[in-house]
Design a protein around this motif. Sequence first.
Motif, short mmCIF file in Angstrom:
data_model
loop_
_atom_site.label_atom_id
_atom_site.label_comp_id
_atom_site.label_asym_id
_atom_site.label_seq_id
_atom_site.Cartn_x
_atom_site.Cartn_y
_atom_site.Cartn_z
N PRO A 287 0.82 -1.21 0.00
CA PRO A 287 0.00 0.00 0.00
C PRO A 287 0.85 1.26 0.00
O PRO A 287 1.91 1.28 0.62
CB PRO A 287 -0.81 -0.11 1.30
N HIS A 288 0.40 2.25 -0.73
CA HIS A 288 1.06 3.54 -0.73
C HIS A 288 0.21 4.50 0.09
O HIS A 288 -0.86 4.91 -0.35
CB HIS A 288 1.26 4.06 -2.16
N LYS A 289 0.68 4.81 1.28
CA LYS A 289 -0.13 5.63 2.17
C LYS A 289 0.26 7.10 2.11
O LYS A 289 0.33 7.76 3.13
CB LYS A 289 -0.01 5.10 3.60
N THR A 291 0.76 10.66 -0.91
CA THR A 291 0.61 11.21 -2.25
C THR A 291 1.98 11.71 -2.65
O THR A 291 2.59 12.48 -1.91
CB THR A 291 -0.40 12.36 -2.26
N ASP A 292 2.49 11.25 -3.80
CA ASP A 292 3.81 11.68 -4.25
C ASP A 292 3.68 12.85 -5.22
O ASP A 292 3.04 12.72 -6.26
CB ASP A 292 4.54 10.52 -4.95
N PHE A 293 4.31 13.95 -4.87
CA PHE A 293 4.32 15.11 -5.76
C PHE A 293 5.70 15.21 -6.39
O PHE A 293 6.68 15.47 -5.69
CB PHE A 293 4.04 16.39 -4.98
N VAL A 368 8.25 14.69 -3.26
CA VAL A 368 7.94 14.70 -1.84
C VAL A 368 6.76 13.76 -1.64
O VAL A 368 5.76 13.82 -2.36
CB VAL A 368 7.67 16.11 -1.28
N CYS A 369 6.93 12.82 -0.70
CA CYS A 369 5.84 11.93 -0.35
C CYS A 369 5.12 12.60 0.82
O CYS A 369 5.71 12.84 1.87
CB CYS A 369 6.37 10.56 0.05
N TYR A 370 3.88 12.95 0.59
CA TYR A 370 3.10 13.72 1.56
C TYR A 370 2.13 12.77 2.24
O TYR A 370 1.31 12.13 1.58
CB TYR A 370 2.36 14.81 0.80
#
Length: 433
Positions: A287-289, A291-293, A368-370
């Motif tokens: 799972p990717h918990k 949001t990658d910007f 950045v992983c937010y």
Amino acid sequence: MEYRRVRTMGTRCLALIAASLLFYNCNKDQKDTEVNEEIAEVKPKSSYEFGFKLDDFVVKKDTIKSGDTFGAILDRNHIAYPRIYEIVESIKNTFNIRSLRPGKPYTLLCAKDSLQTPQTFIYQPNKEDFVVINFKDSITAYRSTKPIKYVEKEVTASINSTISQALEDKGVSLVLAYKMSDIYAWTIDFTRLQKKDKFKVIYTEKYIDDTIYAGIENIKAAYFNHNKESFYAFEFQKDSLNAPDYYNENAKSLRRAFLKAPVEFKRISSRFNLKRRIALYGNKVRPHKGTDFAAGIGTPIVSTANGTVEKSAYTRGNGNYVKIKHNSTYSTQYLHMQKRKVNVGQYVKQGDVIGWVGMTGNTSGPHVCYRFWKNGVQVDPFALKLPASEPLEEKYKQTYLDYIKPLKEQLDNASTSTKNKNLKLPENQITYN
Ligand SMILES: [Zn+2]
């Protein structure tokens, strides 16, 4: 997107500053080549300025040049050094002559005789304030301010191409667009305005000395019809402890407690996804918990809301990361930073830079992983209805509604018809969702 626009404005400001620096350098070069230039005699437009009847004098206006001093200016105008020294000594409690800055305007009021001896020196450190030094007979000095006048204006327009064009067609400063995009930052994405969007604005302009235009002071009220939805905004200061803020027709704040993104991003490279499968891990569910910007290395990362830094550290997976606790419900985390800018315990405001985009930790590209926590559980902020900031308290509500009633009527009665029908698609479309 608040910070993004602020940065755009910052860039504009920089451009302006750069332009004025160039201009200033030109002046300087001019000065270097024309050492003994004469000050231009000015035929005054209005007969009174700085409280003096200008017709009584020969008026000489100029700007302080690089390397110029108060003494040098008076010396050039035939005042002897002992007298200059006397003037400087007498006025030093009111005005320090060393505070003269290159590029700032000054005025000499001179006797209307053949010698044209200066009697008064007036210095303007900015557009509004001025310092008067009288030395005709006795020496006196004082500071004063030019009279300021505010004029209320109204503009209504439909957007045919861009908001800038709509304002230009009406002869209104673009600053109004910046101010509107600030007010509506949390409700309307100004990069996605549509053809046929309409707006009406009641704003005030500032004038110095009745005639010198000094820009748009503030927006009192606005109406924006975006995508066929209506958005009202009214400026209201609830008490002297709080700065004025904007509320809608139902006294709800136009602010949101969270920004949509912590960076000016190129694209969302990976969304929050609890069922993500990754080939690298044998197609297992990872799972990717967050949001990658995606954004360039070194892009500033800002806190999306006010809060206190809970963690500022490095781990192998996260790289350099910062976690901010906003209140008992919400926390946010920012991963893979090139560098962190804040320490544990530090209070940060929405939009403050907390670090810079990098690719530290477990990541394949700069982003950045937010991560967003609600009550200790990681959730997708884009799927949440994020909380509004503090609404206007009940005790101010009636005063507010009474105050906005005539403004709302004025907005509702203003027509948005426009003659210009150039049809172009909106530029600069950025999509988030
Ligand atoms: Zn991520």
